[in-house]
Design an enzyme around this catalytic site. Structure first.
Site, PDB file in Angstrom:
ATOM      1  N   HIS A 216      11.195  57.007 -43.495  1.00 37.38           N
ATOM      2  CA  HIS A 216      10.080  58.129 -43.436  1.00 37.38           C
ATOM      3  C   HIS A 216      11.073  59.180 -43.274  1.00 37.38           C
ATOM      4  CE1 HIS A 216      11.272  57.354 -39.198  1.00 37.38           C
ATOM      5  NE2 HIS A 216      10.795  58.389 -38.762  1.00 37.38           N
TER       6      HIS A 216
ATOM      7  N   HIS B 176      11.800  61.891 -41.402  1.00 35.71           N
ATOM      8  CA  HIS B 176      12.349  62.689 -40.348  1.00 35.71           C
ATOM      9  C   HIS B 176      13.916  62.734 -40.422  1.00 35.71           C
ATOM     10  CE1 HIS B 176       8.676  61.939 -37.400  1.00 35.71           C
ATOM     11  NE2 HIS B 176       8.420  62.856 -38.079  1.00 35.71           N
TER      12      HIS B 176
ATOM     13  N   ASP C  38      16.538  62.432 -38.402  1.00 33.84           N
ATOM     14  CA  ASP C  38      17.327  61.423 -37.889  1.00 33.84           C
ATOM     15  C   ASP C  38      17.129  60.301 -38.580  1.00 33.84           C
ATOM     16  OD1 ASP C  38      14.580  61.269 -36.674  1.00 33.84           O
ATOM     17  OD2 ASP C  38      15.395  59.900 -35.371  1.00 33.84           O
ATOM     18  N   HIS C  39      16.625  60.181 -39.605  1.00 32.18           N
ATOM     19  CA  HIS C  39      16.459  58.880 -40.443  1.00 32.18           C
ATOM     20  C   HIS C  39      16.920  59.053 -41.956  1.00 32.18           C
ATOM     21  CE1 HIS C  39      14.217  56.400 -37.601  1.00 32.18           C
ATOM     22  NE2 HIS C  39      13.820  57.452 -37.222  1.00 32.18           N
TER      23      HIS C  39
ATOM     24  N   HIS D  50       3.200  57.186 -37.544  1.00 37.13           N
ATOM     25  CA  HIS D  50       4.045  58.204 -37.073  1.00 37.13           C
ATOM     26  C   HIS D  50       4.292  59.223 -38.256  1.00 37.13           C
ATOM     27  CE1 HIS D  50       7.746  59.096 -35.214  1.00 37.13           C
ATOM     28  NE2 HIS D  50       8.421  59.120 -36.207  1.00 37.13           N
TER      29      HIS D  50
ATOM     30  N   ASP E 291      10.278  54.008 -37.355  1.00 34.79           N
ATOM     31  CA  ASP E 291       9.709  54.354 -36.237  1.00 34.79           C
ATOM     32  C   ASP E 291       8.200  53.946 -36.126  1.00 34.79           C
ATOM     33  OD1 ASP E 291      12.074  55.672 -35.390  1.00 34.79           O
ATOM     34  OD2 ASP E 291      11.410  57.692 -35.823  1.00 34.79           O
TER      35      ASP E 291
ATOM     36  N   HIS F 151      15.291  53.185 -33.302  1.00 37.84           N
ATOM     37  CA  HIS F 151      15.767  53.561 -32.044  1.00 37.84           C
ATOM     38  C   HIS F 151      15.964  52.290 -30.899  1.00 37.84           C
ATOM     39  CE1 HIS F 151      15.273  57.716 -32.919  1.00 37.84           C
ATOM     40  NE2 HIS F 151      14.157  57.258 -33.834  1.00 37.84           N
TER      41      HIS F 151
HETATM   42 ZN   LIG Z   1      10.478  59.244 -36.876  1.00 37.19          ZN
END
Ligand SMILES: [Zn+2]
Length: 243
Positions: free
Chosen positions: A56, A58, A60-61, A114, A133, A171
């Site tokens: 996805h 985001h 942080d990915h 999400h 996530d 995570h």
């Molecule tokens: Zn995420």
């Protein structure tokens, strides 16, 4: 030869997954929120990253996408519905499409909730699942772009996979999720045991992942929710949970 999978801790609590196929010498990095840790982990093992898979959009990915591609020439595959937000995809995929590492095929599962376009990647022959996530050990992602019914459908889709499927999440949230799980379902002995095991692993500095689909069926209060309403109520309770 089975795939080799390495957990690369990154940012505050992300896991970047490095997946190496000895048969083809291909190496995939899943959800690189930053570039340096997976590049170093690959170099330590004499591996060259050939692909990036994103679940996805985001940051942080996907934050390491461009730098890893610049360093290695890797091909970047991710969700078609989020191609504009990610901005670095070479290959856009959706439900029913496939990815490949060497001769091993992965199925793309749409699990938007999400984020609206979130995908999971299932390698049925290897019994491996990357969930980003969406599904965590004893938890699920926050509902930033979806409603409880979307996450309920995603949980049902993932719960239907074979029980011994190993689940690699985005995570290290297992202890915090477990502390909520034993409150959401006070009589769930499996969740209590899973929380104790996660606390033991973290005290030893070890990852709690992968989990398995059968473990999540037994312990995860979101996968175990009986209805979208129950999932939604638990998600709201978890958002405010500080225990
Ligand atoms: Zn995420």
């Amino acid at each position: 030869m089975p795939l080799e999978i390495v957990a690369v801790p990154a940012l505050s609590d992300n896991y970047i997954w490095l997946v190496h196929d000895p048969a083809s010498a291909e190496t995939v990095v899943v959800d690189p929120g930053e570039a340096a840790p997976p590049l170093a982990a690959a170099a330590d093992r004499g591996w060259t990253i050939t692909q990036i898979w994103n679940t996805h959009w985001h940051p942080d990915h996907v934050g390491g996408n461009a730098a890893i591609r610049a360093a290695t020439g890797a091909t970047i595959t991710g969700p078609a519905a989020e191609a504009d937000k990610i901005g670095t995809l070479d290959v856009a995929v959706a439900q029913g499409d496939h990815v490949r590492i060497g001769a091993i095929v992965g199925d793309i599962l749409a699990v938007g909730a999400h984020t609206a376009g979130h995908i999971a990647i299932h390698l049925p022959g290897e019994q491996i699942l990357f969930t980003g996530d969406t599904l965590f050990a004893m938890g699920c992602g926050r509902l930033f772009e979806g409603v409880p019914a979307d996450m309920f459908a995603a949980m049902a889709k993932l719960a239907a996979l074979p029980g011994d499927t190993r689940v690699y999440c985005g995570h290290e949230y297992t202890v915090a999720n477990g502390r909520y799980a034993v409150v959401a379902e006070p009589g769930n002995a499996a969740a209590q045991a899973a929380l104790a095991e996660a606390e033991r692993l973290r005290a030893a500095g070890r990852p709690t992942l992968p989990t398995t689909i059968s473990a999540e069926r037994a312990t995860n209060p979101f996968m175990r929710a009986a209805s979208p309403d129950e999932l939604g109520a638990r998600r709201r309770a978890k958002d405010d949970f500080t225990g």
